[in-house]
Design an enzyme around this catalytic site. Sequence first.
Site, mmCIF file in Angstrom:
data_model
loop_
_atom_site.group_PDB
_atom_site.id
_atom_site.type_symbol
_atom_site.label_atom_id
_atom_site.label_comp_id
_atom_site.label_asym_id
_atom_site.label_seq_id
_atom_site.Cartn_x
_atom_site.Cartn_y
_atom_site.Cartn_z
ATOM 1 N N TRP A 18 0.814 -1.227 0.000
ATOM 2 C CA TRP A 18 0.000 0.000 0.000
ATOM 3 C C TRP A 18 0.841 1.267 0.000
ATOM 4 C CZ3 TRP A 18 -4.022 -1.401 4.404
ATOM 5 C CH2 TRP A 18 -4.790 -2.472 3.967
ATOM 6 N N LYS A 19 2.127 1.126 0.243
ATOM 7 C CA LYS A 19 3.024 2.294 0.294
ATOM 8 C C LYS A 19 2.489 3.320 1.313
ATOM 9 C CE LYS A 19 4.391 1.162 -4.351
ATOM 10 N NZ LYS A 19 4.884 1.566 -5.654
ATOM 11 N N GLU A 53 11.804 1.981 -4.222
ATOM 12 C CA GLU A 53 11.601 3.331 -3.674
ATOM 13 C C GLU A 53 12.486 3.556 -2.458
ATOM 14 O OE1 GLU A 53 7.347 3.089 -3.417
ATOM 15 O OE2 GLU A 53 7.228 3.174 -5.602
ATOM 16 N N GLU A 84 11.031 -6.576 -9.752
ATOM 17 C CA GLU A 84 10.266 -5.379 -10.080
ATOM 18 C C GLU A 84 11.112 -4.426 -10.927
ATOM 19 O OE1 GLU A 84 6.897 -4.654 -7.094
ATOM 20 O OE2 GLU A 84 8.683 -3.732 -6.247
ATOM 21 N N GLY A 112 4.457 1.865 -10.938
ATOM 22 C CA GLY A 112 3.616 3.059 -10.864
ATOM 23 C C GLY A 112 3.517 3.824 -12.170
ATOM 24 N N GLY A 144 1.191 -2.628 -6.243
ATOM 25 C CA GLY A 144 1.103 -1.316 -5.603
ATOM 26 C C GLY A 144 -0.279 -0.717 -5.823
ATOM 27 N N GLY A 145 -0.373 0.153 -6.814
ATOM 28 C CA GLY A 145 -1.605 0.914 -7.076
ATOM 29 C C GLY A 145 -2.884 0.093 -7.052
HETATM 30 P P1 PGA Z 1 2.650 -0.584 -8.878
HETATM 31 O O1 PGA Z 1 3.733 -0.768 -7.732
HETATM 32 O O2 PGA Z 1 1.826 -1.834 -8.896
HETATM 33 O O3 PGA Z 1 1.847 0.628 -8.493
HETATM 34 O O4 PGA Z 1 3.398 -0.403 -10.160
HETATM 35 C C1 PGA Z 1 4.376 -1.989 -7.536
HETATM 36 C C2 PGA Z 1 5.353 -1.900 -6.391
HETATM 37 O O5 PGA Z 1 5.969 -0.840 -6.210
HETATM 38 O O6 PGA Z 1 5.529 -2.876 -5.640
#
Ligand code: PGA
Length: 257
Positions: A11-12, A102, A172, A178, A239-240
Amino acid sequence: MSRLPLQAGNWKMNLDHLEAIQLVQRLGYHLDDTDYDRTEVVVCPAFTALRSVQTLIEGDRLRIGLGAQDCHWEESGSFTGAVSPGMLAKLDVSYVVCGHSERRRLFGETDDVVNRKVRAVLAHGMTPILCVGESEEQRDQGRTESVVVGQVEACLDGVEDRQVAGMVIAYEPVWAIGTGRTAEPGEAGATCGVVRAAVAERRGTDAAEALRVQYGGSVKPGNIEALMRQADIDGTLVGGASLDPDDFAVICRWHRL
Ligand code: PGA
């Protein structure tokens, strides 16, 4: 060997603890035992929401696992702002994302730091989700394989083969995170295969066959089926799309598509 796929939602820095509870409730509503038998489902909330989500999962007996997005490698001490692996283990956290791109890019985490985190997480009986992946520039230079293999090697330094077997490595590609740009499924599967082959060569085939390799980067309901069809992809780090319970449920129910 059949590996149980793992769909994990990262979820960041999104969702406060109240929003987190709502999301998990809605996700739980969409999934039943036949889904959980086919796929392990994990959510990785922000630290502030871990306790609330843990209480909900326990109270409602949901078969959703709890993950954290990061942790420090030390047990305790003067590390203002940091959270230790022991604190996470105490909250029934089972997975910890280590070395997300990140964290590497925005917080300066090196392979050495990531390696310490991986070992600390294992020492507390939790499973690291080790993230590796090349940047766009590295990809354009044709260095994808060497970058990814180098990260795998460095971040697993000092980890026992049997521990590697129980781990998760998420491939990744940084340019796909993202951005809406997903690696082409065949290409994503091939690089996940490179990760497994690198582990086989260094840690033996038992570890490589047991290890789960995820793909991450703009995973969504529209591409999950093609990704999951790849022999070396054992699930995804999302993520998103994991912030939408309906979309994430489709990803967790990929076998019904
Ligand atoms: P994303 O992110 O699905 O929004 O591209 C993936 C992640 O950073 O693990």
